[in-house]
Write a protein that holds these residues in place. Structure first.
Motif, short mmCIF file in Angstrom:
data_model
loop_
_atom_site.label_atom_id
_atom_site.label_comp_id
_atom_site.label_asym_id
_atom_site.label_seq_id
_atom_site.Cartn_x
_atom_site.Cartn_y
_atom_site.Cartn_z
N ASP A 7 0.84 -1.20 0.00
CA ASP A 7 0.00 0.00 0.00
C ASP A 7 0.88 1.24 0.00
O ASP A 7 1.95 1.26 0.61
CB ASP A 7 -0.90 0.00 1.24
N CYS A 9 0.93 5.86 -0.25
CA CYS A 9 0.20 7.13 -0.08
C CYS A 9 -0.20 7.66 -1.44
O CYS A 9 0.62 7.74 -2.36
CB CYS A 9 1.09 8.14 0.65
N ASN A 10 -1.47 8.02 -1.59
CA ASN A 10 -1.96 8.53 -2.87
C ASN A 10 -1.53 9.97 -3.14
O ASN A 10 -1.77 10.49 -4.23
CB ASN A 10 -3.49 8.44 -2.91
N GLY A 13 3.12 9.06 -2.84
CA GLY A 13 3.55 7.83 -3.48
C GLY A 13 4.43 6.93 -2.64
O GLY A 13 4.80 5.83 -3.08
N ASN A 27 -11.09 5.00 -0.87
CA ASN A 27 -10.46 4.58 -2.13
C ASN A 27 -8.97 4.88 -2.17
O ASN A 27 -8.39 5.00 -3.26
CB ASN A 27 -11.14 5.26 -3.33
N GLY A 28 -8.33 5.04 -1.02
CA GLY A 28 -6.91 5.36 -1.05
C GLY A 28 -6.33 5.50 0.34
O GLY A 28 -6.96 5.17 1.35
#
Length: 412
Positions: A7, A9-10, A13, A27-28
């Motif tokens: 996973d 970080c949106n 990154g 969703n993130g």
């Protein structure tokens, strides 16, 4: 062996292994560092919004004196004259900031205000309450720490440091703010005659205050305290800053009484003396009385609005104990409610607390001291017990107060 997808970080990154915390959403994800950065951006945006609110003040949206007083009535009992003077001063301050720059030659000047009242009558409470609804920066400072430049203590200019802090050091906003100077009577000079010795916390401070009250450009140390040559200063223009001063002026009643009796000469002497309310001499206060107390004439002249706070009688203290939104008894009810305990009082307890406050001559502050003494044992033991209710009876209140140091107070 296939590598599992990590996973990330949106926003930046970075993967879960590269950050301290990864917060999941619908969703993130967002990492702790991006969350902190987002908070900084939000704080800056909120500060800009507060600034825009002041910069876009218009006459139609100004709180009228009646609106300000209605707000004060929810927190402060009585003191009608002081409330009116304070509401009008604040409202006129708003209008002064909005005065058009025309060429009719009329310029509205500020009217600084001074409030005189016994300790515990609500001077500081009025200031703190009105600060909650103002749309301009507001700061409350204490005059007791001020000394003349070069001596131990704080310079007069440090008064403006707290105002700058309230508006995140935005000088333009600070120059339109309001400052409440508490304990102004503590800088009175020692006698009515000009001092021939150094009065570093009295007359010297008053002389330093003159330029602030009148309006001038002042170099303010950004962190307060003493000034030194290597320090960078912030220049603040005090022309549009409204100053509200408050003080107990303990002993000024004797000067008022002496003045009232001086003019009682002739056949109507007794009749005139009967008209004087001996229990509330502050209502007869004049600027001359402030001068005799120890304020220099220049300071008195720069505080043109003089108002007083009435002494609190039994009925006022009873209402203060129970009626305001932030009443003392309501605070204790909330404290116990946080532990799941329902607190109630007998009506006789209120009258007992008020009677003791009058006996100890502590004013409204005495209500909290007495109530705290009564509630101390219960606040210590109840959170650890299984009881879900507590009723304070008159007998319980008398028993608890008899064990406290307050009951042994000697009142002259």
């Amino acid at each position: 062996m296939a590598r599992t997808k990590e996973d990330h970080c949106n926003f930046c990154g970075r993967g879960r292994s590269e950050v301290n915390l990864l917060i999941s959403g619908i969703n993130g994800f967002i990492c702790d560092q991006c969350a902190e950065q987002a908070k900084m951006i939000l704080d800056e945006a909120m500060a800009r919004n507060r600034k825009d609110e002041i910069d876009t003040l218009d006459f139609a949206s100004l709180p009228r004196p009646n609106d300000i007083k209605e707000f004060l009535d929810g927190y402060v009992i009585g003191q009608e004259e002081a409330k009116k003077a304070l509401c009008v001063a604040v409202y006129n301050h708003y209008k002064r900031l909005l005065q058009p720059k025309d060429h009719d030659g009329v310029e509205i000047e500020k009217s600084n205000i001074i409030m005189v009242g016994r300790t515990g009558t609500g001077k500081t409470l009025l200031a703190r309450t009105i600060a909650k609804m103002l749309k301009v920066p507001f700061a409350i400072v204490d005059a007791t720490v001020l000394t003349e430049a070069g001596y131990v203590g704080e310079d007069v200019e440090s008064i403006l440091t707290r105002l700058l802090m309230d508006c995140d050091y935005d000088t333009k906003r600070a120059e339109r703010g309001i400052v409440f100077i508490d304990e102004i009577d503590k800088i009175a000079r020692k006698g009515d005659n000009p001092s021939i010795t150094r009065d570093v916390s009295g007359e010297g401070v008053q002389q330093g205050l003159l330029k602030l009250l009148e309006g001038s450009k002042v170099n303010v140390p950004p962190a307060g305290g003493r000034k030194h040559p290597e320090q960078k200063f912030i220049e603040v223009d005090t022309t549009n800053i409204l100053f509200i001063c408050g003080g107990a002026f303990d002993g000024i009643e004797t000067k008022i009484a002496a003045r009232l009796n001086t003019h009682s000469v002739g056949f109507k002497t007794d009749e005139k003396r009967k008209d004087v309310d001996r229990d509330n001499l502050l209502q007869y206060i004049t600027p001359a009385d402030l001068k005799k107390f120890g304020l220099i004439p220049e300071i008195v002249g720069r505080l043109p609005i003089l108002t007083y706070l009435e002494p609190l009688d039994k009925d006022a203290l009873r209402r203060i104990l129970t009626e305001p939104r932030n009443a003392i008894t309501k605070q204790y009810v909330k404290l116990f409610a946080m532990d799941g305990i329902k607190l109630t009082y007998d009506e006789a307890v209120y009258d007992y607390i008020v009677a003791k406050a009058i006996e100890f001559k502590l004013g409204a502050r005495g209500l909290r001291s007495i109530t705290e003494s009564i509630m101390m044992d219960a606040m210590f033991s109840m959170p650890s017990s299984n009881k879900k209710s507590l009723k304070i009876t008159l007998d319980y209140a008398k028993e608890q107060l008899s064990k406290s140091s307050l009951e042994r107070m000697q009142v002259s």
